[in-house]
Every structure is written in C-alpha cells, then in structure tokens.
Design an enzyme around this catalytic site. Structure first.
Site, PDB file in Angstrom:
ATOM      1  N   LYS A  31      25.595  35.800  32.554  1.00 51.80           N
ATOM      2  CA  LYS A  31      25.599  34.625  33.437  1.00 51.80           C
ATOM      3  C   LYS A  31      25.293  33.409  32.572  1.00 51.80           C
ATOM      4  O   LYS A  31      24.357  33.433  31.781  1.00 51.80           O
ATOM      5  CB  LYS A  31      24.511  34.830  34.499  1.00 51.80           C
ATOM      6  CG  LYS A  31      24.180  33.667  35.367  1.00 51.80           C
ATOM      7  CD  LYS A  31      23.137  34.050  36.421  1.00 51.80           C
ATOM      8  CE  LYS A  31      21.717  33.704  36.015  1.00 51.80           C
ATOM      9  NZ  LYS A  31      21.394  32.282  35.959  1.00 51.80           N
ATOM     10  N   ASP A  58      26.992  30.327  36.723  1.00 46.44           N
ATOM     11  CA  ASP A  58      25.857  29.996  37.594  1.00 46.44           C
ATOM     12  C   ASP A  58      25.785  28.472  37.711  1.00 46.44           C
ATOM     13  O   ASP A  58      24.937  27.821  37.123  1.00 46.44           O
ATOM     14  CB  ASP A  58      24.560  30.550  37.017  1.00 46.44           C
ATOM     15  CG  ASP A  58      23.391  30.271  37.942  1.00 46.44           C
ATOM     16  OD1 ASP A  58      23.610  29.730  39.043  1.00 46.44           O
ATOM     17  OD2 ASP A  58      22.250  30.588  37.561  1.00 46.44           O
ATOM     18  N   LYS A  60      25.583  26.847  40.674  1.00 47.48           N
ATOM     19  CA  LYS A  60      24.907  26.459  41.918  1.00 47.48           C
ATOM     20  C   LYS A  60      25.638  25.290  42.578  1.00 47.48           C
ATOM     21  O   LYS A  60      25.092  24.220  42.826  1.00 47.48           O
ATOM     22  CB  LYS A  60      23.431  26.141  41.671  1.00 47.48           C
ATOM     23  CG  LYS A  60      22.656  27.364  41.181  1.00 47.48           C
ATOM     24  CD  LYS A  60      21.173  27.161  41.103  1.00 47.48           C
ATOM     25  CE  LYS A  60      20.451  28.419  40.625  1.00 47.48           C
ATOM     26  NZ  LYS A  60      20.726  28.755  39.207  1.00 47.48           N
ATOM     27  N   ASP A  63      28.591  20.856  46.608  1.00 40.88           N
ATOM     28  CA  ASP A  63      29.326  19.634  46.937  1.00 40.88           C
ATOM     29  C   ASP A  63      30.128  19.836  48.213  1.00 40.88           C
ATOM     30  O   ASP A  63      30.014  20.876  48.876  1.00 40.88           O
ATOM     31  CB  ASP A  63      30.223  19.253  45.746  1.00 40.88           C
ATOM     32  CG  ASP A  63      30.328  17.738  45.582  1.00 40.88           C
ATOM     33  OD1 ASP A  63      30.686  17.058  46.562  1.00 40.88           O
ATOM     34  OD2 ASP A  63      30.056  17.243  44.483  1.00 40.88           O
ATOM     35  N   GLY A 169      14.006  35.912  37.841  1.00 44.71           N
ATOM     36  CA  GLY A 169      12.555  35.765  37.947  1.00 44.71           C
ATOM     37  C   GLY A 169      11.776  36.889  37.299  1.00 44.71           C
ATOM     38  O   GLY A 169      10.559  36.852  37.228  1.00 44.71           O
ATOM     39  N   VAL A 170      12.499  37.930  36.805  1.00 43.05           N
ATOM     40  CA  VAL A 170      11.818  39.010  36.093  1.00 43.05           C
ATOM     41  C   VAL A 170      11.456  38.530  34.690  1.00 43.05           C
ATOM     42  O   VAL A 170      12.189  37.761  34.083  1.00 43.05           O
ATOM     43  CB  VAL A 170      12.730  40.252  36.007  1.00 43.05           C
ATOM     44  CG1 VAL A 170      12.229  41.238  34.977  1.00 43.05           C
ATOM     45  CG2 VAL A 170      12.840  40.909  37.368  1.00 43.05           C
ATOM     46  N   GLY A 174       7.445  36.025  35.646  1.00 44.62           N
ATOM     47  CA  GLY A 174       6.354  36.805  36.211  1.00 44.62           C
ATOM     48  C   GLY A 174       6.741  37.912  37.172  1.00 44.62           C
ATOM     49  O   GLY A 174       5.888  38.670  37.622  1.00 44.62           O
TER      50      GLY A 174
END
EC number: 4.1.1.23
Lengths: 212, 212
Positions: A31, A58, A60, A63, A169-170, A174
C-alpha cells in the site's frame, strides 16, 4: 488466514524499491500513499507492480463524485489493483470509486475509522457504523478499521459480514498483532517493517502472526 | 469585493496553461486538484505559478496528521500558496496542514460542506457547523462552503466571522453568482469558464459580479 499488507510510507522511489525488494517474499500486498506519489510521480506504481503483489493506492479519496472518478481512473491506469476512499463524502462519491475499481477489475475499500486521536472528533462510534453500512450498500470490497481498537473492529464486522477488513495501527501505533489478527483479513504494517534494521526479518515475524 | 477563483479542472498541462493564459487578467486565483496533478506531475504548479496569482492545491486532504503534514510539505515546496483540507479527520489532522501552510507563508482552508448530493449523508447541518468551529480553533484561514446553499453559507459566516469563505457551485452546478457574491470572499468557478468557447469573456462576465 490474515494477510500482511506493507504500508510503504517511505519518501523516495529508491527507498520504496529497496524495501519492496527485501520484503516481497514475506508480504501479501503493498500500500502506498500520496506523499510517495507526489514526490516520485504516479509512475512509481509501475515499478512496484513488478513485484507481482496487489498494489493499493491509499489516497483516502474525499472529493465530489466526478473528481473521485477521475482520481480513480488515474490510479488504475497507473497499475494499481486497489484504491482506498473516504466514506464521509457520501454515497455518490464512494460509488464513483467503486465503479471505476470494478470496471478495471480492481478493488475499492472504504475508511470507516482511523487510528489517530482526531479521528474521534467526527468519525467515532455511530458514524463508523454508518460508514460501514455505506460500504456494503455501495458494493465496496471492504473497509479500513483500526487495529488499535479491536472492540470496534468486532462491531464493524457485524455490519460488513464477509467483506474484507484491512487494519492499520499494528506495531508503531501500539496495536497488538496477536489480538487483532483473528478479527481481520489484512494487517497493515508500516514503520515496524520499513524502519527496521532488517525489514525482511521484521516482515517475516508478522508472517508468523498471520496464521494465528 | 468578492474574488474570482478559477477551478482549473482540466486534464492536461497544455489545457491548463492555455486556459490560464487566456483568463489570468480577469481572475484573482487559480485552484487545481489531484486529477490534473496525477496526470501532469506536481511540477504543473511551477508552470502555473508564472501567472503570479495565488495557486491553491484543492487536495481535500483527509489522512492522519503525519501524512497530512507530508502532503502539505510537498504542496508548498511545489510552489502552491494555499491548500484545501477536509476537516472530517479531526483537529490534529487539520492542524498539521495549517502548521505547514503558515510556516511556508501560505494559507489553509477547511471544507465544511460540499455541493454534491452525497455531501448531505455525513456533512450536512450540524456537522458543518462543527467543522467551521474546528477551522476557527485550528487557526485556518477560511472554509469551503457551497454556493448552491446560500442559507448555509450565512449560518457558517456566523461561526467563522472574518475568516474567508470560498464557494464552489456557481454556474454549471446551479448556484447563482448574484445571490452568493455578497455573502462570500471568493467565488470558485470552473466549467462555466474553462468549457466556454471564450474563456476570457466568461471570466470577465464573473468579474462584473464581483463588485456586487
């Protein structure tokens, strides 16, 4: 089995190619985001596509429908196999990305929750559920939900059923790989791999977790 | 006086330069988005900067704080003078864009409402007010609010005071220039100018409205 997706958030094409070369046997997908693409040009996708792994933009995307469509067309023409869109711009904007992705034989994933503190300002409980419902209604291929909040991932799974859950988030942020792996389809790991002294070994260490 | 911002949503660098060349005496700023940048490379900003007008990156940035920061750094290094960010990703993400903009001597604007139908799914009344409050709290330079909904622009003005309101939706999307001009600081017009047979004349026609 939970897949391992490398978030290749490095800043130059040379770094990206170096880390991809070292880790590709141990990962299932790559990604990349706008910082790398703005610095290297969209053509970095063609170089990374050589590793023959799913390659996700990625971006995001956030629009109006016509602009989302144009962005998604650039993405798939450049050699990506998937795109990540925000959902809060609504049904028509999400559908524009999904339609382009599916016409290109690719995938589209919708962000439902994010793992930074500010994500709770507007995208917390309640909104995330509605975004997951939107992903289902728009026929997206899955959602993005944070590994730092396993209880939220479980709640969103109830909504999306067998669609994919991709979880960042891994590691550096944390989230626990062991805790989240059984709940999701793809574990997104970035810094813990590309900032490691031995990226291949770091990637391999997550590969073990995949089989939990 | 209401400024006229050209939304230069064409697809190639050649078209962008052609329209800018024809219209620059009659406009106050230029705004471009990802479709043009993904097709032409970020270097299109340097070419457009030659017209010596404020140049805004309408990237509707919508990521975590660190990624927003990296995107904004690319934007200002490339020669833009302003950036448009989504507010939905929360305080830390917006602050990241504002900080980079102000350190570069540039501007940052926050999207509060959008003019497509799906914008009402998650960004309608109530949420837009909170996004406008966030823009103020983060010390942004202004907001984006739709010319198609003048009553909403008035409500948001109450929140942001003297900060700028930039309004898309005039012309092709149905917003009335005469109605919206007195309420806003910058009228964003795209297709009605760049798709016109005579873009200079079309831009000039809006210049008259500016003095309402």
């Amino acid at each position: 089995m939970t897949e391992l997706m490398l978030a290749l958030d490095v800043l130059t094409r040379a770094e990206a190619m170096d880390i991809a070369e070292k880790t590709y046997p141990y990962i299932d997908a790559i990604k990349i985001g706008y910082p790398l693409v703005l610095g290297s040009g969209l053509s970095v996708a063609r170089d990374l596509a050589e590793f023959d792994l799913p390659l996700i933009a990625d971006f995001k995307v956030a629009d109006i429908p016509n602009t989302n469509r144009l962005i998604a067309e650039h993405v798939f023409e450049a050699g990506f196999s998937g795109i990540i869109t925000q959902g809060f711009t609504g049904r028509d904007s999400v559908s524009a990305c999904v339609d382009v992705a599916h016409n290109a034989g690719g995938k589209c994933y919708v962000v439902t929750e994010m793992s930074h503190p500010g994500a709770l300002d507007f995208m917390g409980e309640g909104v995330a559920e509605r975004l997951a419902e939107l992903a289902v209604e728009c026929n997206a291929d899955g959602i993005i939900a944070p590994a730092t909040r396993p209880e939220r991932v479980k709640a969103l799974r109830q909504i999306i059923g067998s669609k994919k859950i991709l979880s960042p988030g891994v590691g550096a942020q944390g989230g626990s790989a062991e805790e989240i792996a059984p709940l999701i389809d793809s574990m997104i790991v970035g810094r813990s791999i590309y900032n490691s002294e031995d990226p291949a070994k770091a990637a391999q260490s997550y590969s073990c977790v995949r089989d939990l």
